[in-house]
Design an enzyme around this catalytic site. Sequence first.
Site, PDB file in Angstrom:
ATOM      1  N   LYS A  70       1.581  -4.624 -10.407  1.00  0.00           N
ATOM      2  CA  LYS A  70       2.363  -3.431 -10.793  1.00  0.00           C
ATOM      3  C   LYS A  70       3.635  -3.869 -11.515  1.00  0.00           C
ATOM      4  O   LYS A  70       4.003  -3.309 -12.547  1.00  0.00           O
ATOM      5  CB  LYS A  70       2.711  -2.600  -9.546  1.00  0.00           C
ATOM      6  N   GLN A 114       4.634   0.159  -1.010  1.00  0.00           N
ATOM      7  CA  GLN A 114       3.233  -0.260  -0.949  1.00  0.00           C
ATOM      8  C   GLN A 114       2.661  -0.002   0.444  1.00  0.00           C
ATOM      9  O   GLN A 114       3.283  -0.327   1.459  1.00  0.00           O
ATOM     10  CB  GLN A 114       3.134  -1.763  -1.316  1.00  0.00           C
ATOM     11  N   ASP A 137       3.982   7.752  -6.688  1.00  0.00           N
ATOM     12  CA  ASP A 137       2.666   7.748  -6.050  1.00  0.00           C
ATOM     13  C   ASP A 137       2.130   9.168  -5.873  1.00  0.00           C
ATOM     14  O   ASP A 137       0.938   9.354  -5.621  1.00  0.00           O
ATOM     15  CB  ASP A 137       2.774   7.139  -4.645  1.00  0.00           C
TER      16      ASP A 137
HETATM   17  N1  GUN Z   1      -2.068   0.797  -1.281  1.00  0.00           N
HETATM   18  C1  GUN Z   1      -3.293   0.935  -1.823  1.00  0.00           C
HETATM   19  N2  GUN Z   1      -3.279   1.852  -2.835  1.00  0.00           N
HETATM   20  C2  GUN Z   1      -2.006   2.293  -2.929  1.00  0.00           C
HETATM   21  C3  GUN Z   1      -1.360   3.216  -3.789  1.00  0.00           C
HETATM   22  O1  GUN Z   1      -1.957   3.849  -4.669  1.00  0.00           O
HETATM   23  N3  GUN Z   1      -0.029   3.395  -3.570  1.00  0.00           N
HETATM   24  C4  GUN Z   1       0.653   2.723  -2.599  1.00  0.00           C
HETATM   25  N4  GUN Z   1       1.941   2.967  -2.448  1.00  0.00           N
HETATM   26  N5  GUN Z   1       0.079   1.848  -1.777  1.00  0.00           N
HETATM   27  C5  GUN Z   1      -1.245   1.636  -1.949  1.00  0.00           C
END
Ligand code: GUN
Length: 321
Positions: A70, A114, A137
């Site tokens: 990311k 995350q 998100d």
């Molecule tokens: N962990 C797995 N997928 C995601 C996501 O799309 N966002 C976040 N914040 N954590 C994740």
Amino acid sequence: MQPNGLGTDPQAGNAPGLAQIIDGKAHAEGLRREVRDKVARMKAVHGVTPGLAVVLVGNDPASEVYVRSKARQAIDAGMRSLEFRLPEDAHADELLALIERLNGDTEVHGILVQLPLPPHLRPTLVINAIDPMKDVDGFHISNVGMVGTGQDAIVPCTPLGCMMMLRHLHPDLRGKTALVIGHSNVVGKPMARLLLNADCTVMIAHKSSTDIPTLARLADIVVVAVGVPGLVKADWIKPGATVIDVGISRVPAPGNGVQEDGSVRTRIVGDVDFENVRHVAGAITPVPGGVGPMTIACLLANTLSACCHLHGIADASLQFE
Ligand code: GUN
């Protein structure tokens, strides 16, 4: 130019008699290019650099990989990337104080914590502490509620990516019957809400549902996100249906994956029995190379949108003439 900004058609070049392969990698490249161009324009015209803050608590190896990816893609798009790491045993107050600080930081436009969090931290408490305008998100209860009531809001990245690919294939989704298999808050539920907002007739199946194959045979669109390798079989699929596979599982390579040196080789597979379903479906996402690449591209798009909203900048001002 294709409607998603791509120079080439991500559905082009498919074998006759087999489902079109929906090329998520090409879709994601097109979206990332569009975001990169708009970020450059944002900096040049408005003097603003979108900033994405990613918070990782603990050392989960899969999360480490996602967070790195990311951050790298945000930088590639011309954004400012900030990474914050807290120890596995971090106290909730420490995490909430960091979120509060990021909420007030005018150079941060997107905040992502995350998941999963260590078991002692409550994800809903943490997510709902994020400023909903910076919740890239789309997990904050106010964004969830707004999407659920058909209002403009920040949409979770994976379902957003699925919708973009579906709309490229079916510009008018009205009246289509859709089955979403899986009812997680991250994929299944928001996916079902977005399909409903597009006037599809939506069914949601989950681990307590009975006779999912019968439901699937009714569907023009099947989206599956359960993490069960090869769950969706060819005889579940209505001929010509569109199949979107969100599953990602690591399994041993053919022949149990055991190598001469004793190591085990693995491969990534989805929730769909791809090799057989592709003979029945009209279009299908592969794994890898389908939905996966779209998720981070949509995170970048959400960060850019959040930045526009927070600065009162119209997206149209970022378009090239
Ligand atoms: N962990 C797995 N997928 C995601 C996501 O799309 N966002 C976040 N914040 N954590 C994740």
